[in-house]
Design a protein around this motif. Structure first.
Motif, PDB file in Angstrom:
ATOM      1  N   SER A   1     -42.165  41.511  43.470  1.00  0.00           N
ATOM      2  CA  SER A   1     -42.794  40.701  42.754  1.00  0.00           C
ATOM      3  C   SER A   1     -42.201  40.238  40.749  1.00  0.00           C
ATOM      4  CB  SER A   1     -43.979  41.005  42.520  1.00  0.00           C
ATOM      5  OG  SER A   1     -44.877  41.740  43.319  1.00  0.00           O
ATOM      6  N   SER A   2     -42.486  38.615  40.884  1.00  0.00           N
ATOM      7  CA  SER A   2     -42.173  38.424  39.812  1.00  0.00           C
ATOM      8  C   SER A   2     -43.640  38.323  38.605  1.00  0.00           C
ATOM      9  CB  SER A   2     -41.977  36.628  40.075  1.00  0.00           C
ATOM     10  OG  SER A   2     -41.512  36.146  38.647  1.00  0.00           O
ATOM     11  N   HIS A   3     -43.255  37.515  37.570  1.00  0.00           N
ATOM     12  CA  HIS A   3     -43.954  37.600  36.436  1.00  0.00           C
ATOM     13  C   HIS A   3     -43.963  36.455  35.902  1.00  0.00           C
ATOM     14  CE1 HIS A   3     -46.952  38.224  32.950  1.00  0.00           C
ATOM     15  NE2 HIS A   3     -45.868  38.421  32.397  1.00  0.00           N
ATOM     16  N   ASN A   4     -45.261  35.439  35.449  1.00  0.00           N
ATOM     17  CA  ASN A   4     -44.429  34.069  34.501  1.00  0.00           C
ATOM     18  C   ASN A   4     -43.700  33.888  35.113  1.00  0.00           C
ATOM     19  OD1 ASN A   4     -47.344  34.567  33.268  1.00  0.00           O
ATOM     20  ND2 ASN A   4     -45.818  35.690  31.196  1.00  0.00           N
ATOM     21  N   THR A   5     -43.403  33.749  36.722  1.00  0.00           N
ATOM     22  CA  THR A   5     -42.069  33.237  37.598  1.00  0.00           C
ATOM     23  C   THR A   5     -41.928  31.976  36.740  1.00  0.00           C
ATOM     24  OG1 THR A   5     -43.089  34.399  38.621  1.00  0.00           O
ATOM     25  CG2 THR A   5     -41.160  33.153  39.800  1.00  0.00           C
ATOM     26  N   TYR A   6     -42.559  30.862  36.303  1.00  0.00           N
ATOM     27  CA  TYR A   6     -41.870  29.603  35.638  1.00  0.00           C
ATOM     28  C   TYR A   6     -41.651  29.872  34.966  1.00  0.00           C
ATOM     29  CZ  TYR A   6     -45.779  30.765  33.006  1.00  0.00           C
ATOM     30  OH  TYR A   6     -47.194  31.220  32.262  1.00  0.00           O
ATOM     31  N   LEU A   7     -40.795  31.127  33.979  1.00  0.00           N
ATOM     32  CA  LEU A   7     -40.102  30.813  32.457  1.00  0.00           C
ATOM     33  C   LEU A   7     -38.568  31.233  32.964  1.00  0.00           C
ATOM     34  CD1 LEU A   7     -42.640  32.554  29.856  1.00  0.00           C
ATOM     35  CD2 LEU A   7     -42.044  30.253  30.298  1.00  0.00           C
ATOM     36  N   MET A   8     -37.937  30.804  31.641  1.00  0.00           N
ATOM     37  CA  MET A   8     -36.689  30.780  32.394  1.00  0.00           C
ATOM     38  C   MET A   8     -35.641  31.984  30.966  1.00  0.00           C
ATOM     39  SD  MET A   8     -35.049  28.763  34.546  1.00  0.00           S
ATOM     40  CE  MET A   8     -33.257  28.602  34.409  1.00  0.00           C
ATOM     41  N   GLU A   9     -35.806  31.840  30.333  1.00  0.00           N
ATOM     42  CA  GLU A   9     -36.245  32.546  29.031  1.00  0.00           C
ATOM     43  C   GLU A   9     -37.851  33.644  28.122  1.00  0.00           C
ATOM     44  OE1 GLU A   9     -34.659  30.483  25.992  1.00  0.00           O
ATOM     45  OE2 GLU A   9     -32.532  29.319  27.784  1.00  0.00           O
ATOM     46  N   ASP A  10     -37.838  33.515  26.948  1.00  0.00           N
ATOM     47  CA  ASP A  10     -38.612  34.435  26.349  1.00  0.00           C
ATOM     48  C   ASP A  10     -40.151  33.720  26.715  1.00  0.00           C
ATOM     49  OD1 ASP A  10     -40.256  32.140  23.754  1.00  0.00           O
ATOM     50  OD2 ASP A  10     -37.601  32.576  23.638  1.00  0.00           O
ATOM     51  N   GLN A  11     -40.989  33.908  25.966  1.00  0.00           N
ATOM     52  CA  GLN A  11     -42.525  34.034  26.462  1.00  0.00           C
ATOM     53  C   GLN A  11     -43.573  32.927  25.928  1.00  0.00           C
ATOM     54  OE1 GLN A  11     -44.518  35.814  29.032  1.00  0.00           O
ATOM     55  NE2 GLN A  11     -41.729  36.003  29.615  1.00  0.00           N
ATOM     56  N   LEU A  12     -42.657  32.838  24.878  1.00  0.00           N
ATOM     57  CA  LEU A  12     -43.099  32.123  23.385  1.00  0.00           C
ATOM     58  C   LEU A  12     -42.538  29.937  23.728  1.00  0.00           C
ATOM     59  CD1 LEU A  12     -43.210  34.386  20.389  1.00  0.00           C
ATOM     60  CD2 LEU A  12     -45.418  34.097  22.030  1.00  0.00           C
ATOM     61  N   LYS A  13     -41.614  30.452  23.185  1.00  0.00           N
ATOM     62  CA  LYS A  13     -40.796  29.149  23.597  1.00  0.00           C
ATOM     63  C   LYS A  13     -39.876  28.239  24.192  1.00  0.00           C
ATOM     64  CE  LYS A  13     -38.566  30.682  19.533  1.00  0.00           C
ATOM     65  NZ  LYS A  13     -37.079  31.229  20.163  1.00  0.00           N
ATOM     66  N   GLY A  14     -39.701  29.486  25.231  1.00  0.00           N
ATOM     67  CA  GLY A  14     -38.914  29.042  26.006  1.00  0.00           C
ATOM     68  C   GLY A  14     -38.681  28.209  27.181  1.00  0.00           C
ATOM     69  N   PRO A  15     -37.927  27.641  28.052  1.00  0.00           N
ATOM     70  CA  PRO A  15     -38.399  26.368  28.965  1.00  0.00           C
ATOM     71  C   PRO A  15     -39.273  26.846  30.287  1.00  0.00           C
ATOM     72  CG  PRO A  15     -36.212  26.886  29.308  1.00  0.00           C
ATOM     73  CD  PRO A  15     -36.524  27.584  28.249  1.00  0.00           C
ATOM     74  N   SER A  16     -39.907  25.971  30.871  1.00  0.00           N
ATOM     75  CA  SER A  16     -40.513  26.621  32.612  1.00  0.00           C
ATOM     76  C   SER A  16     -39.976  25.400  33.256  1.00  0.00           C
ATOM     77  CB  SER A  16     -41.475  25.593  32.213  1.00  0.00           C
ATOM     78  OG  SER A  16     -42.376  27.194  31.331  1.00  0.00           O
ATOM     79  N   SER A  17     -39.223  25.886  34.298  1.00  0.00           N
ATOM     80  CA  SER A  17     -38.926  25.023  35.090  1.00  0.00           C
ATOM     81  C   SER A  17     -38.603  25.579  36.433  1.00  0.00           C
ATOM     82  CB  SER A  17     -37.239  25.769  35.148  1.00  0.00           C
ATOM     83  OG  SER A  17     -36.335  24.645  35.898  1.00  0.00           O
ATOM     84  N   THR A  18     -39.393  24.830  37.570  1.00  0.00           N
ATOM     85  CA  THR A  18     -39.155  24.974  38.858  1.00  0.00           C
ATOM     86  C   THR A  18     -37.896  26.319  39.253  1.00  0.00           C
ATOM     87  OG1 THR A  18     -37.879  23.283  39.965  1.00  0.00           O
ATOM     88  CG2 THR A  18     -39.905  23.114  39.545  1.00  0.00           C
TER      89      THR A  18
END
Length: 462
Positions: free
Chosen positions: A40-57
Motif C-alpha cells: 500500500s502507498s500513501h499520497n501516491t501522487y507525490l514524487m517528492e515531499d508533502q509541501l511543494k513537490g510535484p504531483s504526477s501520474t
C-alpha cells in the motif's frame, strides 16, 4: 568445470538465497481480503515531499509496477469543472483526476493480476463528485467493481482471486462496495456496530498506541489483532513527515494490519522492508497472513510471546564469506576504494529484532573476505525479515551504502552440503582465494535483486 562455468553455477537460481519455490504465486489466494498483507502507498501522487513537490501520474505508474495494490487519491475541486489530485492546502502541483484514473487503468495489472484498492480522500463538491463517478465508470469500465460479487452482499470479504461531514454524491457513493471508510472509536464499538466491509484509517502514532502493551496477562490475542481478523485497517504516515519519510511498518504487520501505507517515492530501510515483505508470492502485492493472525481463537501477542503455534523457534547460522567487485561509491573522495563491511539485521517481533556486523576491510572492493560467523534466534519465523547491508566504512562520518538485500526469513534457502571434486576445489581456490566455504554446511549466493544489491555477496546459511 571451468571457472566461468563454476560462476554460472553459483549464480544460478537454485544457488540463490531466495527460495525459487516462493518466486511464483504459491499461497492460497481464495481467503478473505482481510487475511492478507496488502502492499500500500500513501499520497501516491507525490514524487517528492508533502509541501511543494510535484504531483504526477508517473508516481502511480511506479507504485503499480512495484505491485502496490492500494493507492491513494486526494481529490479536490479543480478548474473548468474537472476534479484534481494534490496535497490540499500545500504548494504541491496538481494533476487531473481523470488522467490518474487513465494511468491506473493502463498499469493496474501489468505486474499483478490481483485487485487494486483506490483510497479516495474526497474533498470535492457534489457537482465534481459526480464527475469523479463518471470518470471512474467510463474509464475503468468493466474492471471497476460496482456491485458485490455474487450480486448479494455477503458477510465477509471476497478473496483476491475474483469531524465535519461531507455530503456524498449518490453516484460516487454507489461505487463503494467493500472498503467503506468509517471513523474508529474503539474496538468494542467496531465489533458491535461496524460491518465487515467498513474500513478505518489510523495515523501511525495512533496505530502504534493501539498495539499490544509491554505487560499483558490476558491469555488471548491483543484487541488490535482480533480487530484485524475481521476488518481492514489502513495505516498512514503522520502529517509531520513533510519530507515524505516513512515509519517502520513491521510493528503494524505484527499487529495484523493489512494496509500499511508508505511513501513509495522515498527509498530507505522502511521501503526495503516493504519490498521484502512482498517479494515472494509472485510479487503480486498480497501476502497471506500467518494463521495465528487469522484464527479467532489465537492468543498471539507479539510483545508477550507464550506457548502457541507461532512459536517455531529456529536458529539462523550465517557466515559472511566474501564479495566481488564492489563499486566505488564516492568518486569525489581522494580515496574512492571502499572499506567494506557487512551487517545482518533481523526485523520481526521484538524478541527477534537483532543486528550484527563484520569488521571492515581496508581498501578492498575487488574481493574482500570476512569469514565471519553470526547466530540469531528467531522465535516467530513467519513474521521475520532478514536484511543484508554492505557499507563503505568511514571512521569520521556516516558509512555510505554500497548495496543491500532483504527477504522474508521463511523464503530463505538453507545451505546445502556441497560435494565437488578436488580439481574443482583447487580451481575455485585459485579463483577466489578461499576454499573452506565449499566444505562448510551450506553455501548461498546473494546477487542483485530490484537494484537492492549491486554486487555479489557470498554467505553460508544453516
Amino acid at each position: 568445470m571451468s571457472k566461468d562455468g563454476f560462476l554460472v553455477y553459483l549464480n544460478h537460481e537454485e544457488g540463490s538465497i531466495f527460495n525459487p519455490a516462493h518466486k511464483p504465486i504459491y499461497q492460497d489466494m481464495h481467503q478473505p481480503l482481510n487475511h492478507y498483507f496488502i502492499s500500500s502507498s500513501h499520497n501516491t501522487y507525490l514524487m517528492e515531499d508533502q509541501l511543494k513537490g510535484p504531483s504526477s501520474t508517473e508516481a502511480y505508474i511506479k507504485a503499480l509496477v512495484k505491485s502496490c495494490r492500494c493507492v491513494e487519491l486526494d481529490c479536490w475541486d479543480g478548474a473548468n469543472g474537472e476534479p484534481v489530485i494534490y496535497h490540499g492546502h500545500t504548494l504541491t502541483s496538481k494533476v487531473l483526476f481523470k488522467d490518474v484514473i487513465k494511468a491506473i487503468k493502463e498499469y493496474a495489472f501489468k505486474t499483478s493480476q490481483y485487485p487494486v484498492i483506490l483510497s479516495l480522500e474526497n474533498h470535492c463538491s457534489i457537482e465534481q463528485q459526480k464527475i469523479m463517478a463518471h470518470h471512474l465508470t467510463s474509464i475503468l469500465g468493466s474492471v471497476l467493481l460496482t456491485q458485490p460479487l455474487g450480486h448479494q452482499m455477503p458477510n465477509t470479504f471476497p478473496g483476491p482471486e475474483s469531524s465535519k461531514k461531507i455530503k456524498l454524491a449518490k453516484e460516487l457513493s454507489d461505487l463503494v462496495i467493500y472498503c467503506k471508510s468509517v471513523h474508529f472509536s474503539n474496538f468494542e464499538h467496531s465489533r458491535d456496530y461496524h460491518a465487515f466491509y467498513e474500513m478505518a484509517s489510523f495515523k501511525e502514532s495512533k496505530a502504534m498506541n493501539l498495539g499490544p502493551k509491554l505487560k499483558r496477562k490476558e491469555k488471548k490475542a491483543t484487541p488490535f489483532i482480533h480487530h484485524n481478523m475481521d476488518n481492514l485497517s489502513r495505516i498512514y504516515p503522520a502529517g509531520s513527515r513533510t519530507d515524505s519519510s516513512n515509519y517502520n511498518p513491521v510493528p503494524l504487520w505484527n499487529a495484523g494490519c493489512q494496509i500499511v501505507a508508505l511513501n513509495f517515492q522515498t527509498p530507505g530501510k522502511e521501503m526495503d522492508l516493504n519490498q521484502a515483505r512482498f517479494l515472494p508470492n509472485g510479487k503480486c502485492g498480497y501476502i497471506l497472513k500467518p494463521e495465528f493472525q487469522r484464527d479467532p481463537a489465537s492468543q498471539f501477542d507479539p510483545k508477550n510471546l507464550r506457548v502457541g503455534p507461532w512459536l517455531k523457534k529456529k536458529t539462523l547460522h550465517v557466515m559472511i564469506i566474501s564479495a566481488q567487485q564492489l563499486p566505488k561509491i564516492n568518486k569525489d573522495k581522494q580515496k574512492s576504494i571502499v572499506d567494506p563491511q557487512v551487517r545482518v539485521e533481523i526485523y520481526g517481533v521484538p524478541d527477534d529484532n537483532a543486528s550484527k556486523q563484520t569488521h571492515h576491510i581496508d581498501n578492498n572492493g575487488f574481493n574482500p573476505v570476512w569469514n565471519t560467523k553470526f547466530q540469531f534466534t528467531i522465535h516467530v519465523p513467519e513474521l521475520a525479515l532478514v536484511r543484508f547491508v554492505v557499507e563503505d566504512y568511514d571512521a569520521a562520518s556516516s558509512n555510505d551504502l554500497v548495496g543491500l538485500y532483504t527477504l522474508p526469513f521463511t523464503s530463505m534457502q538453507n545451505g546445502e552440503l556441497v560435494k565437488i571434486s578436488e580439481k574443482l576445489l583447487c580451481s575455485y581456490y585459485e579463483f577466489a582465494h578461499h576454499k573452506s566455504c565449499l566444505l562448510s554446511s551450506g553455501y548461498r549466493h546473494i546477487t542483485e535483486q530490484d537494484n537492492q544489491l549491486k554486487c555479489p555477496l557470498q554467505t553460508l546459511l544453516g
